[in-house]
Enzyme design. Structure first.
Site, short mmCIF file in Angstrom:
data_model
loop_
_atom_site.label_atom_id
_atom_site.label_comp_id
_atom_site.label_asym_id
_atom_site.label_seq_id
_atom_site.Cartn_x
_atom_site.Cartn_y
_atom_site.Cartn_z
N GLY A 48 0.81 -1.22 0.00
CA GLY A 48 0.00 0.00 0.00
C GLY A 48 0.84 1.26 0.00
N ASP A 89 2.94 -2.95 -7.69
CA ASP A 89 2.28 -1.87 -6.96
C ASP A 89 2.07 -0.65 -7.86
OD1 ASP A 89 2.30 -3.37 -4.56
OD2 ASP A 89 4.37 -2.79 -4.19
#
Length: 286
Positions: free
Chosen positions: A41, A256
């Protein structure tokens, strides 16, 4: 108010260096290390910021490493929302061997999260979610992570009309599909594990993705194919999207970056097809 919130349950500081040659049982001199904030994240948040989107990373933070992680993120101009834990935030090590051009990635397990710390994360998210459009959950689950975390997160997201994007594997992916989310980004191996099969080919992976969608586990499945691109699957549409051919210098953060590109595209009004293409472009660039 932040349109995107990212959640990192097992963040890290990524320490990278180079050596002339990686050899066993010898003292190897490394180049000066480079330290960067890491974890799924957090990586997504850093890329979204670079793409010009407003984002807030929420993450567990403990010990000296946790403090350093927050300093690194703040130094990049990101707003941060660390959740204090008693354990020490992990550090990962990435070593590039100059003689072979290969990179070795040593990933540490991270601290154990307590029941109280799990609740602290959910309470903080409940306060931060109003006004958010997307909540991105990415990275590995630490020891002690709540077995119904995704279920509770999905309930919060429904209350605040947020879409959940989950880039998880193993138990995390299983939790996401059980809870029902907007988008998941597994690779073929992760889909095989989820469906309890030894392996899947492309057709089998698409069939598993379609079953997940039919069962309400996700509205969109993006099957990550690495350098080959991705397969986009929705309730009424399947599309293979190829990636540009490039010489890979490092694969760290590429997945990501892909997630960040997809979310950025959706935020900026692109359709899902174009958003996934943009995501693949970001992953390739990384």
């Amino acid at each position: 108010m932040y349109p995107v919130i990212t959640i990192t349950l097992n963040p890290a500081i990524d320490v990278s260096s180079t050596v002339q040659s990686l050899q066993p049982e010898k003292k190897i001199r490394c180049a000066a290390p480079n330290m960067e904030p890491g974890g799924g994240g957090i990586n997504v948040a850093r890329v979204l910021q670079r793409l010009g989107d407003k984002v807030l990373p929420v993450y567990f933070s403990g010990g000296c490493s946790g403090g350093r992680l927050t300093q690194l993120l703040s130094g990049e101009g990101l707003a941060v929302a660390p959740i204090a834990i008693t354990g020490e935030t992990r550090e990962n090590l990435h070593i590039s061997d100059i003689s072979t051009g290969r990179q070795y990635r040593f990933v540490m397990p991270g601290p154990t999260i307590t029941h109280t710390e799990n609740l602290d994360m959910l309470v903080q998210l409940a306060d931060l979610m109003p006004g958010a459009q997307y909540v991105v959950v990415s990275g590995s689950l630490p020891k002690g992570a709540s077995t119904n975390f995704m279920e509770k997160l999905a309930a919060l997201a429904d209350i605040h009309h947020c879409q959940i994007v989950a880039d998880l594997s193993g138990d995390g992916l299983r939790q996401a599909v059980m809870a029902g989310v907007y988008l998941i980004k597994p690779n073929i191996g992760e889909l095989a594990e989820l469906s309890e099969r030894k392996e899947l080919n492309d057709i089998g992976a698409i069939e598993v993705a379609q079953k997940i969608i039919s069962a309400g586990g996700a509205k969109v499945v993006v099957i990550s194919m690495g350098a080959a691109g991705a397969i986009l699957v929705t309730a009424n549409h399947t599309q293979r999207i190829h990636a540009p051919v490039v010489k890979a210098i490092s694969t760290v953060g590429a997945g990501d970056s892909m997630v960040a590109g997809i979310v950025s595209g959706l935020l900026n009004g692109y359709g899902i097809d174009t958003s996934v293409k943009y995501g693949i472009a970001c992953g390739t660039a990384a």
